[in-house]
Design a protein around this motif. Structure first.
Motif, PDB file in Angstrom:
ATOM      1  N   GLY A 351     -30.101 135.638 -11.209  1.00  0.00           N
ATOM      2  CA  GLY A 351     -30.533 136.961 -12.085  1.00  0.00           C
ATOM      3  C   GLY A 351     -29.640 138.141 -11.572  1.00  0.00           C
ATOM      4  N   VAL A 352     -28.323 137.849 -11.010  1.00  0.00           N
ATOM      5  CA  VAL A 352     -27.407 138.725 -11.034  1.00  0.00           C
ATOM      6  C   VAL A 352     -26.285 138.557 -12.004  1.00  0.00           C
ATOM      7  CG1 VAL A 352     -27.849 138.752  -8.417  1.00  0.00           C
ATOM      8  CG2 VAL A 352     -25.892 137.572  -9.259  1.00  0.00           C
ATOM      9  N   GLU A 353     -25.670 139.700 -12.200  1.00  0.00           N
ATOM     10  CA  GLU A 353     -24.548 140.008 -13.246  1.00  0.00           C
ATOM     11  C   GLU A 353     -23.333 139.390 -12.694  1.00  0.00           C
ATOM     12  OE1 GLU A 353     -23.948 143.265 -15.571  1.00  0.00           O
ATOM     13  OE2 GLU A 353     -25.982 143.826 -15.727  1.00  0.00           O
ATOM     14  N   ARG A 354     -23.066 139.380 -11.397  1.00  0.00           N
ATOM     15  CA  ARG A 354     -21.822 139.070 -10.756  1.00  0.00           C
ATOM     16  C   ARG A 354     -22.202 138.822  -9.340  1.00  0.00           C
ATOM     17  NH1 ARG A 354     -17.114 143.123  -9.849  1.00  0.00           N
ATOM     18  NH2 ARG A 354     -18.386 143.856  -8.195  1.00  0.00           N
ATOM     19  N   GLU A 355     -21.488 137.810  -8.994  1.00  0.00           N
ATOM     20  CA  GLU A 355     -21.557 137.567  -7.366  1.00  0.00           C
ATOM     21  C   GLU A 355     -19.952 137.215  -6.973  1.00  0.00           C
ATOM     22  OE1 GLU A 355     -23.675 134.035  -4.456  1.00  0.00           O
ATOM     23  OE2 GLU A 355     -24.053 134.044  -6.656  1.00  0.00           O
ATOM     24  N   VAL A 356     -19.708 137.711  -5.750  1.00  0.00           N
ATOM     25  CA  VAL A 356     -18.637 137.324  -5.100  1.00  0.00           C
ATOM     26  C   VAL A 356     -18.926 137.023  -3.633  1.00  0.00           C
ATOM     27  CG1 VAL A 356     -17.151 138.912  -6.659  1.00  0.00           C
ATOM     28  CG2 VAL A 356     -17.939 139.959  -4.625  1.00  0.00           C
ATOM     29  N   GLY A 357     -17.906 136.702  -3.116  1.00  0.00           N
ATOM     30  CA  GLY A 357     -18.334 136.444  -1.482  1.00  0.00           C
ATOM     31  C   GLY A 357     -17.065 136.045  -0.727  1.00  0.00           C
ATOM     32  N   TRP A 358     -17.160 135.944   0.651  1.00  0.00           N
ATOM     33  CA  TRP A 358     -16.387 135.447   1.765  1.00  0.00           C
ATOM     34  C   TRP A 358     -16.842 134.414   2.619  1.00  0.00           C
ATOM     35  CZ3 TRP A 358     -11.957 138.314   1.858  1.00  0.00           C
ATOM     36  CH2 TRP A 358     -12.001 139.734   1.156  1.00  0.00           C
ATOM     37  N   LEU A 359     -16.305 133.522   2.881  1.00  0.00           N
ATOM     38  CA  LEU A 359     -16.613 132.268   3.751  1.00  0.00           C
ATOM     39  C   LEU A 359     -15.556 132.168   4.867  1.00  0.00           C
ATOM     40  CD1 LEU A 359     -18.330 129.613   4.311  1.00  0.00           C
ATOM     41  CD2 LEU A 359     -16.598 128.591   2.599  1.00  0.00           C
ATOM     42  N   GLY A 360     -16.407 132.045   6.192  1.00  0.00           N
ATOM     43  CA  GLY A 360     -15.618 131.987   7.292  1.00  0.00           C
ATOM     44  C   GLY A 360     -16.262 130.390   7.711  1.00  0.00           C
ATOM     45  N   VAL A 361     -15.245 129.721   8.514  1.00  0.00           N
ATOM     46  CA  VAL A 361     -15.563 128.502   8.956  1.00  0.00           C
ATOM     47  C   VAL A 361     -15.238 128.507  10.570  1.00  0.00           C
ATOM     48  CG1 VAL A 361     -15.450 125.918   8.809  1.00  0.00           C
ATOM     49  CG2 VAL A 361     -15.273 127.459   6.685  1.00  0.00           C
ATOM     50  N   GLU A 362     -16.051 128.205  11.307  1.00  0.00           N
ATOM     51  CA  GLU A 362     -15.809 128.125  12.829  1.00  0.00           C
ATOM     52  C   GLU A 362     -16.337 126.631  13.264  1.00  0.00           C
ATOM     53  OE1 GLU A 362     -18.284 130.651  15.181  1.00  0.00           O
ATOM     54  OE2 GLU A 362     -20.424 129.914  14.450  1.00  0.00           O
ATOM     55  N   VAL A 363     -15.604 126.274  14.414  1.00  0.00           N
ATOM     56  CA  VAL A 363     -16.167 124.936  14.727  1.00  0.00           C
ATOM     57  C   VAL A 363     -16.718 125.153  16.063  1.00  0.00           C
ATOM     58  CG1 VAL A 363     -15.036 122.601  15.645  1.00  0.00           C
ATOM     59  CG2 VAL A 363     -14.275 123.855  13.566  1.00  0.00           C
ATOM     60  N   ALA A 364     -17.891 124.720  16.423  1.00  0.00           N
ATOM     61  CA  ALA A 364     -18.586 124.945  17.529  1.00  0.00           C
ATOM     62  C   ALA A 364     -18.529 123.707  18.631  1.00  0.00           C
ATOM     63  CB  ALA A 364     -20.043 125.412  17.480  1.00  0.00           C
ATOM     64  N   GLY A 365     -18.032 122.765  18.022  1.00  0.00           N
ATOM     65  CA  GLY A 365     -17.992 121.340  19.079  1.00  0.00           C
ATOM     66  C   GLY A 365     -16.269 121.026  18.896  1.00  0.00           C
ATOM     67  N   ASN A 366     -16.307 119.841  19.435  1.00  0.00           N
ATOM     68  CA  ASN A 366     -14.881 119.442  19.656  1.00  0.00           C
ATOM     69  C   ASN A 366     -14.482 118.437  18.385  1.00  0.00           C
ATOM     70  OD1 ASN A 366     -12.369 118.620  21.069  1.00  0.00           O
ATOM     71  ND2 ASN A 366     -13.338 116.791  22.099  1.00  0.00           N
ATOM     72  N   LEU A 367     -14.167 119.493  17.255  1.00  0.00           N
ATOM     73  CA  LEU A 367     -13.578 118.861  15.866  1.00  0.00           C
ATOM     74  C   LEU A 367     -12.191 119.469  15.630  1.00  0.00           C
ATOM     75  CD1 LEU A 367     -17.157 119.313  14.228  1.00  0.00           C
ATOM     76  CD2 LEU A 367     -16.227 117.244  15.389  1.00  0.00           C
ATOM     77  N   LYS A 368     -11.539 118.462  14.845  1.00  0.00           N
ATOM     78  CA  LYS A 368     -10.438 118.870  14.264  1.00  0.00           C
ATOM     79  C   LYS A 368     -10.698 119.130  12.852  1.00  0.00           C
ATOM     80  CE  LYS A 368      -5.757 117.418  13.331  1.00  0.00           C
ATOM     81  NZ  LYS A 368      -4.665 116.177  13.365  1.00  0.00           N
ATOM     82  N   LEU A 369     -10.317 120.200  12.349  1.00  0.00           N
ATOM     83  CA  LEU A 369     -10.811 120.874  10.820  1.00  0.00           C
ATOM     84  C   LEU A 369      -9.482 120.761  10.259  1.00  0.00           C
ATOM     85  CD1 LEU A 369     -13.123 121.817   9.275  1.00  0.00           C
ATOM     86  CD2 LEU A 369     -12.394 124.301   9.977  1.00  0.00           C
ATOM     87  N   GLU A 370      -9.563 120.104   8.919  1.00  0.00           N
ATOM     88  CA  GLU A 370      -8.525 120.175   7.855  1.00  0.00           C
ATOM     89  C   GLU A 370      -9.221 120.356   6.365  1.00  0.00           C
ATOM     90  OE1 GLU A 370      -6.260 116.699   8.180  1.00  0.00           O
ATOM     91  OE2 GLU A 370      -5.177 117.458  10.098  1.00  0.00           O
ATOM     92  N   GLU A 371      -8.512 121.109   5.610  1.00  0.00           N
ATOM     93  CA  GLU A 371      -8.925 121.272   4.250  1.00  0.00           C
ATOM     94  C   GLU A 371      -8.507 119.978   3.322  1.00  0.00           C
ATOM     95  OE1 GLU A 371      -7.426 123.898   0.738  1.00  0.00           O
ATOM     96  OE2 GLU A 371      -8.269 125.080   2.463  1.00  0.00           O
TER      97      GLU A 371
END
Length: 750
Positions: A351-371
């Motif tokens: 029900g909104v005319e426009r939606e924008v946003g930001w996303l941040g990704v943190e790793v709380a465990g022992n993980l290797k993060l890749e896109e």
């Protein structure tokens, strides 16, 4: 009279409120500009290390000492100082019209950005306004929020022209609406707006020049403002009833995705801007598989979660009364999953005319993060994320994104890294002193400064033929033992973060030195890595020694850096003598203390970061003290020959011969082997220009020329014997010089 006093009091109160609002806007604007100057000061501080510590860096990197020294010296040099601010705002121009109860404005702002590679924050307008579009030099840019402003965070430089479309909601009491908006303070600010009612008298606060004119069907206000941080417009009435209009809602989403082994959590803050009318319903579509842990908002917010056809989960929220202007909703979502591929789906506002946003990704465990893949979202620098999003993270944010459509899709790979047990002990320093006797016996005293949490013993793998003669723990005698492989085990005590010391006396037998010798000596290999090893060798003073050479070149501490801090010495390694036990051994005999003076020729070797179970080995060359004398004599003869070869030659060859001969004579007298080699190279270069032929011919003529005094006194046979003896002597000198030069080329003598 009472009515007059009341009116005056209300006027004074309004003026005070306006001053407070102006001061607040000025303070927020000043905070953003001061943050730019603070970033500039931080960037101009000399760096104390060669590299910053980043949470995204994993693994180990090995560099040579020469490369580290080069980077360290370059990092310590102060960067060029920037004079003046990073962000200079030029002029700003606002133009638009009143549509319903929303003031639609187009902002054109000029700014000059400085500081190559530095991040800067450009304030645009207060958070009360809705940013419909923003561009710089014709290309869209992302917006963030900071200190109550919509801002542009960038590392660009140069003169920029920003164009921003603003929707400013009305404020003030019903029947007497007004518009108030924090703006960027510029030296020159102009304003122009059309109002669709004739006969209005709008007024703009802080205007130094204002003009109202009638236009077909309305009124136009044009004004020039003094430098101000707030736009305040008053003087007209509400034009429509709220009940007859529908609200226009715009949303901005701040999402923090926290990944742990087996658990995914999303912390979401949705900011609504509501125009024209009030809004009570706030519906959000939840990503598949996500569970709503909590949902909170002001205005007596209540919600329920419905599962629609097709498996779509919908959060239906409602407030007790209509909300105008702004609203903020906080969500916490969770999903349990052990999958290594994470499909990131974001909540969608309904029900909104426009939606924008930001996303941040943190790793709380022992993980290797890749896109893995993404669509509908742009990767941005972490420093461009809103301050509120970064400050709410518990772990460093490894990935950051900006999206302009709710259908953005992102896929990440989260692989668990192998766990490694932290070391229960660490060796801060190994200080070793070795005394070598003329018979080749080497007695080494090792001072080991270390810390220990859980270990019971320290394992020493001795070099072949070495024996432990004595051992002390904090200056108290201890009995070493041996394991199944024959390595020596020294008992330890638990110390936590504090350090203690071990002292070990080791005896080794080296070869008896000859005319020209090459010797090698090793320290025991410890089963813990050592931060620093400093080894001093005292050899008999009746020989000439080269420097100590190990597996890598000797290292030198280059100053303060944050990758390692030099351990503190306890003073034991600087004692005038050291104690050694002659009757003790690894079989358990108690040590007896004696003092051995350290004398003779001293050579030192230093290493940093020695791996566990890696012995430190050094080699050196030595020769008898008389061995360089033949080389010096040969150098004198070569210098004389070089001088003689220049006689009768052209000026250039004669100059080369004179310089080479004089240099060789000087090097021979000074006993400088390195200088002799250098001058010898010059002689070879000169002889290649046919000077060697001249020398050989002169030697042949001298050899073939009769020696009348010798022949008259001793006869022809005696002259031949003398010539033969001189030839043998010259051959011996040549062979000795060749051996000496070969040894010098491999390991230059000290």
């Amino acid at each position: 009279m009472m009515w007059l006093l009341t009116a005056c009091s209300l006027a004074v109160a309004d003026d005070l409120n306006l001053d407070v609002e102006d001061a607040r806007a000025a303070s927020q604007f000043q905070a953003i500009m001061e943050n730019n100057e603070f970033s500039q000061q931080i960037s101009q501080r000399p760096s104390a290390s060669t590299g910053a510590k980043h949470a995204t860096i994993q693994g180990e990197v090995q560099v040579s000492l020469e490369r580290f020294t080069e980077v360290h010296d370059r990092a310590r040099q102060a960067p060029p100082t920037l004079s003046g601010p990073l962000v200079v705002l030029g002029s700003s121009s606002y133009s638009g019209a009143l549509v319903g109860e929303v003031l639609e404005l187009e902002l054109e702002l000029t700014a000059t950005l400085r500081g190559e590679g530095l991040w800067k924050t450009v304030p645009l307008a207060g958070e009360e306004a809705v940013i419909a579009a923003a561009s710089v030099d014709g290309r869209p840019i992302p917006m963030a929020r900071q200190s109550g402003y919509h801002v542009w965070v960038t590392d660009e430089v140069g003169e920029k022209t920003l164009r921003v479309s603003l929707l400013v909601p009305a404020s003030g009491p019903r029947g007497s609406l007004e518009f108030s908006l924090p703006i960027a303070q510029t030296p020159m600010t102009t304003f122009s707006a059309d109002f669709p009612i004739e006969g209005l008298e709008p007024r703009l606060r802080r205007a130094i020049q204002s003009e109202r004119s009638e236009i077909p069907g309305g009124t136009r206000l044009s004004a020039a403002l003094e430098p101000t941080s707030r736009l305040h417009l008053v003087g007209f009435r509400a034009m429509e009833d709220d009940e007859a209009r529908a609200a226009r809602v715009f949303a901005e989403t701040l999402s923090l995705l926290s990944l742990n082994e087996g658990l995914q959590e999303q912390f979401v803050v949705i900011r609504y801007n509501i125009l024209y009318a009030g809004q009570r319903r706030f519906d959000v579509q939840i990503p598949p598989g996500m569970e709503v842990v909590s949902a909170e908002g002001p205005g007596a917010f209540r919600y329920q979660v419905d599962v629609l056809s097709g498996g779509v989960t919908m959060l239906r929220g409602e407030t007790a009364y209509p909300i105008r202007d702004t609203y903020e909703l906080s969500l916490r979502l969770a999903r349990r999953s052990d999958a290594t591929i994470v499909d990131v789906e974001l909540p969608r506002c309904v029900g909104v005319e426009r939606e924008v946003g930001w996303l941040g990704v943190e790793v709380a465990g022992n993980l290797k993060l890749e896109e893995v893949s993404r669509s509908g979202a742009a990767a941005v620098d972490v420093r461009q994320l809103p301050v509120e999003l970064v400050s709410s993270a518990i772990q460093p944010i490894l990935k950051a994104y900006r999206y302009t459509e709710p259908s953005a899709d992102l896929t990440l790979s989260a692989l668990a890294l192998p766990e490694q047990e932290p070391a229960s002990g660490a060796v801060d320093r190994v200080a070793a002193d070795t005394v070598i006797s003329p018979e080749g016996t080497a007695l080494t005293e090792m001072h080991i400064t270390l810390r220990n949490r859980l270990r019971h013993s320290l394992r020493l793998a001795l070099p072949e033929g070495a024996e432990v003669r004595s051992a002390f723990l904090d200056d108290q005698p201890v009995r070493p033992s041996r394991d199944a492989s024959g390595a020596v085990l020294l008992p330890l005590r638990r110390s936590g973060d504090s350090s203690f010391s071990l002292k070990v006396i080791i005896e080794q037998q080296l070869n008896v030195p000859g005319l020209l010798s090459r010797d090698q000596l090793s320290l025991p290999a410890l089963d813990l890595p050592s931060s620093q090893v400093y080894w001093t060798v005292y050899a008999p003073g009746d020989r000439i020694y080269s420097g100590l050479r190990g597996d890598i070149a000797a290292q030198q501490w280059m100053g303060t850096s944050n990758w390692m801090r030099p351990p503190m010495q306890d003073g034991e390694a600087q004692a005038a003598g050291f104690s050694a036990g002659l009757s003790g051994s690894a079989d358990g005999a108690m040590p007896v203390r004696i003092s051995i003076p350290k004398s003779g020729t001293q050579r030192s070797y230093r290493r940093y970061w020695v791996e566990a179970d890696a012995p430190v080995t050094v080699q050196w060359w030595s020769s008898a003290r008389w061995l360089p004398i033949p080389v010096q004599l040969l150098g004198v003869l070569a210098g004389l020959f070089a001088l003689l070869s220049g006689r009768g030659q052209p000026p250039v060859r004669r100059a080369v011969a004179v310089v080479a001969g004089a240099g060789m004579l000087f090097a021979s007298v000074q006993a400088s082997t390195a200088m002799m080699l250098l001058v010898g190279a010059l002689m070879i270069r000169g002889w290649k220009a046919d000077l060697h032929g001249q020398v050989i011919r002169r030697v042949q003529e001298w050899w073939a020329k009769p020696w009348p005094p010798v022949e008259r006194s001793f006869g022809v046979w005696a002259s031949a014997v003398i010539r033969f003896g001189l030839a043998i002597l010259l051959s011996v000198l040549t062979l000795t010089a060749a051996l000496q030069i070969l040894a010098v080329l491999r390991h230059p003598l000290g």
